[in-house]
Design a protein around this motif. Structure first.
Motif, PDB file in Angstrom:
ATOM      1  N   ASP A  49      -0.248  -2.332   4.517  1.00 42.25           N
ATOM      2  CA  ASP A  49       1.157  -1.992   4.273  1.00 42.25           C
ATOM      3  C   ASP A  49       2.007  -2.417   5.468  1.00 42.25           C
ATOM      4  O   ASP A  49       1.513  -3.090   6.397  1.00 42.25           O
ATOM      5  CB  ASP A  49       1.309  -0.501   3.957  1.00 42.25           C
ATOM      6  CG  ASP A  49       0.918   0.404   5.131  1.00 42.25           C
ATOM      7  OD1 ASP A  49       0.757  -0.100   6.271  1.00 42.25           O
ATOM      8  OD2 ASP A  49       0.787   1.625   4.912  1.00 42.25           O
ATOM      9  N   THR A  82      -9.037   1.082  -3.618  1.00 42.94           N
ATOM     10  CA  THR A  82      -7.602   1.160  -3.373  1.00 42.94           C
ATOM     11  C   THR A  82      -7.201   2.621  -3.250  1.00 42.94           C
ATOM     12  O   THR A  82      -7.737   3.484  -3.961  1.00 42.94           O
ATOM     13  CB  THR A  82      -6.804   0.513  -4.531  1.00 42.94           C
ATOM     14  OG1 THR A  82      -7.225  -0.844  -4.698  1.00 42.94           O
ATOM     15  CG2 THR A  82      -5.308   0.544  -4.256  1.00 42.94           C
ATOM     16  N   ARG A  86      -1.758   4.173  -4.838  1.00 43.90           N
ATOM     17  CA  ARG A  86      -1.315   2.774  -4.947  1.00 43.90           C
ATOM     18  C   ARG A  86      -2.036   2.018  -6.064  1.00 43.90           C
ATOM     19  O   ARG A  86      -1.830   0.817  -6.231  1.00 43.90           O
ATOM     20  CB  ARG A  86      -1.528   2.054  -3.611  1.00 43.90           C
ATOM     21  CG  ARG A  86      -0.662   2.609  -2.485  1.00 43.90           C
ATOM     22  CD  ARG A  86      -0.927   1.864  -1.195  1.00 43.90           C
ATOM     23  NE  ARG A  86      -0.176   2.424  -0.086  1.00 43.90           N
ATOM     24  CZ  ARG A  86       0.992   1.963   0.346  1.00 43.90           C
ATOM     25  NH1 ARG A  86       1.561   0.934  -0.265  1.00 43.90           N
ATOM     26  NH2 ARG A  86       1.592   2.526   1.379  1.00 43.90           N
ATOM     27  N   ARG A  87      -2.868   2.709  -6.831  1.00 43.48           N
ATOM     28  CA  ARG A  87      -3.578   2.056  -7.925  1.00 43.48           C
ATOM     29  C   ARG A  87      -2.619   1.759  -9.078  1.00 43.48           C
ATOM     30  O   ARG A  87      -1.608   2.425  -9.241  1.00 43.48           O
ATOM     31  CB  ARG A  87      -4.737   2.927  -8.409  1.00 43.48           C
ATOM     32  CG  ARG A  87      -5.825   3.113  -7.352  1.00 43.48           C
ATOM     33  CD  ARG A  87      -6.875   4.115  -7.770  1.00 43.48           C
ATOM     34  NE  ARG A  87      -7.739   4.457  -6.635  1.00 43.48           N
ATOM     35  CZ  ARG A  87      -8.628   5.457  -6.640  1.00 43.48           C
ATOM     36  NH1 ARG A  87      -8.772   6.193  -7.731  1.00 43.48           N
ATOM     37  NH2 ARG A  87      -9.354   5.712  -5.563  1.00 43.48           N
ATOM     38  N   LYS A  89      -0.882  -0.947  -9.410  1.00 40.08           N
ATOM     39  CA  LYS A  89       0.239  -1.771  -8.969  1.00 40.08           C
ATOM     40  C   LYS A  89      -0.142  -3.249  -8.816  1.00 40.08           C
ATOM     41  O   LYS A  89       0.632  -4.044  -8.292  1.00 40.08           O
ATOM     42  CB  LYS A  89       0.797  -1.233  -7.653  1.00 40.08           C
ATOM     43  CG  LYS A  89       1.281   0.220  -7.740  1.00 40.08           C
ATOM     44  CD  LYS A  89       1.851   0.693  -6.417  1.00 40.08           C
ATOM     45  CE  LYS A  89       2.264   2.159  -6.476  1.00 40.08           C
ATOM     46  NZ  LYS A  89       3.293   2.417  -7.492  1.00 40.08           N
TER      47      LYS A  89
END
Length: 347
Positions: A49, A82, A86-87, A89
């Motif tokens: 990130d 992941t 945030r899965r 995406k």
């Protein structure tokens, strides 16, 4: 930001271990052991990130596929993970697609994986990965196994790698691992309360599934050696009442009922090169087709196979349309006559 992580032989760092633990629930010490064991050959793709924090990662190990007169260079995709929030995406999808393109540039012929859950076969299918690998599963009670045993002891002191490399690893249509991979499989199996043994022209790994059940998670036997193996297994697990056998394809003894289980998917990366191997093996084959590969553009085009040769052509007529998944199955199963197997998988 997508990046390749370099693993320190002393350990992978806290972020990777924590992400693995949160995703799969494995013990941190076991996770660290995996990274240390494979640090020299392991490739880790990661998404960072804006604060350079690892939010997703996927691992790749070098493997080979035995085909015809040689082997194809490839990679085994393992432990895709992941952060939960945030899965969904598309992060993992972008990483897998990027790795497929990188594999093409590096000259790799294929990518394979063993989905941890049945529904993941559909997910990997999005990238053209076809479930080509199978195993044959048979279940016997202790009495049924005892009915087949002989008393002759044929235990061997051969190492796991020697037993593996001198038997099933020589078989065509097999994903082959190096010595490092085999050694880790033995360590991992032992840590789960399991045992390894080499037998006459074969080997097996077995470990408890529960107090009453033993999972013979990989078994390769030749000829009529199953009765000898049965006797050894009964001695090794005196309290077990049920045995689940995962036989390498084609090695289940006659008279045993089994079911075929999917045990992995693969995708061809450099289609023209693998197609040339296929054509050389089948010199009487003639076929023409068109392919559109949405991930590896270099594979897209019209192909003509004849007299053991492969030509890329711009054909103006109507051609049969094939997908990379269809061609993967056709080539890796040798027109459906071969039985591909991806053995020595990690749990």
């Amino acid at each position: 930001m997508l990046t390749t992580l370099h693993i320190n032989p002393e350990g992978p760092g806290e972020e990777l271990v924590n992400l693995w633990n949160q995703t799969f629930g494995d013990d941190p010490q076991e996770i660290t052991r995996f990274y240390r064991h494979f640090s020299e050959v392991l490739e880790v793709l990661a998404e960072l990130d804006e604060n350079e924090h690892i939010v997703s990662a996927v691992h790749f190990l070098p493997v080979e596929y035995r085909y015809f007169r040689g082997g194809w260079k490839g990679s085994y995709l393992y432990a895709a993970m992941t952060e939960k929030e945030r899965r969904g995406k598309g992060i993992m999808s972008r990483m897998i697609q990027q790795r497929l393109r990188q594999g093409y540039q590096r000259g790799e012929e294929f990518l394979c994986t063993l989905p941890a859950e049945e529904e993941l076969y559909e997910y990997y299918g999005r990238f053209g990965m076809e479930p080509v690998f199978v195993l044959h599963r048979a279940t016997l009670t202790r009495q049924q196994l005892a009915d087949r045993k002989l008393t002759l002891n044929i235990e061997s002191k051969a190492s796991p790698y020697y037993a593996y490399s001198s038997t099933f690893a020589r078989r065509e249509y097999t994903v082959v691992k190096d010595k490092r991979f085999v050694q880790y499989t033995a360590i991992d199996n032992e840590s789960g309360g399991g045992i390894f043994s080499s037998l006459y022209a074969g080997y097996f790994y077995a470990r408890p599934m529960d107090e009453a059940t033993i999972h013979v998670k990989e078994l390769y036997l030749q000829g009529d050696s199953f009765p000898h193996f049965a006797a050894f297994l009964l001695r090794s697990f005196p309290n077990a009442q049920r045995f689940v056998f995962d036989f390498c394809p084609g090695t289940c003894p006659s008279g045993l009922d089994f079911i075929e289980i999917r045990s992995g998917s693969a995708r061809l990366i450099r289609l023209e090169k693998t197609l040339r191997s296929f054509a050389a093996k089948h010199r009487d084959l003639e076929m023409s087709f068109s392919l559109e590969d949405g991930i590896i553009k270099e594979n897209s085009g019209d192909y003509h196979v004849k007299d053991g040769m492969v030509r890329r052509t711009d054909y103006t007529g109507t051609l049969m349309q094939l997908t990379i998944a269809q061609l993967t199955r056709q080539i890796m199963t040798d027109n459906g006559k071969g039985h591909p197997y991806m053995n020595m998988m990690l749990d």
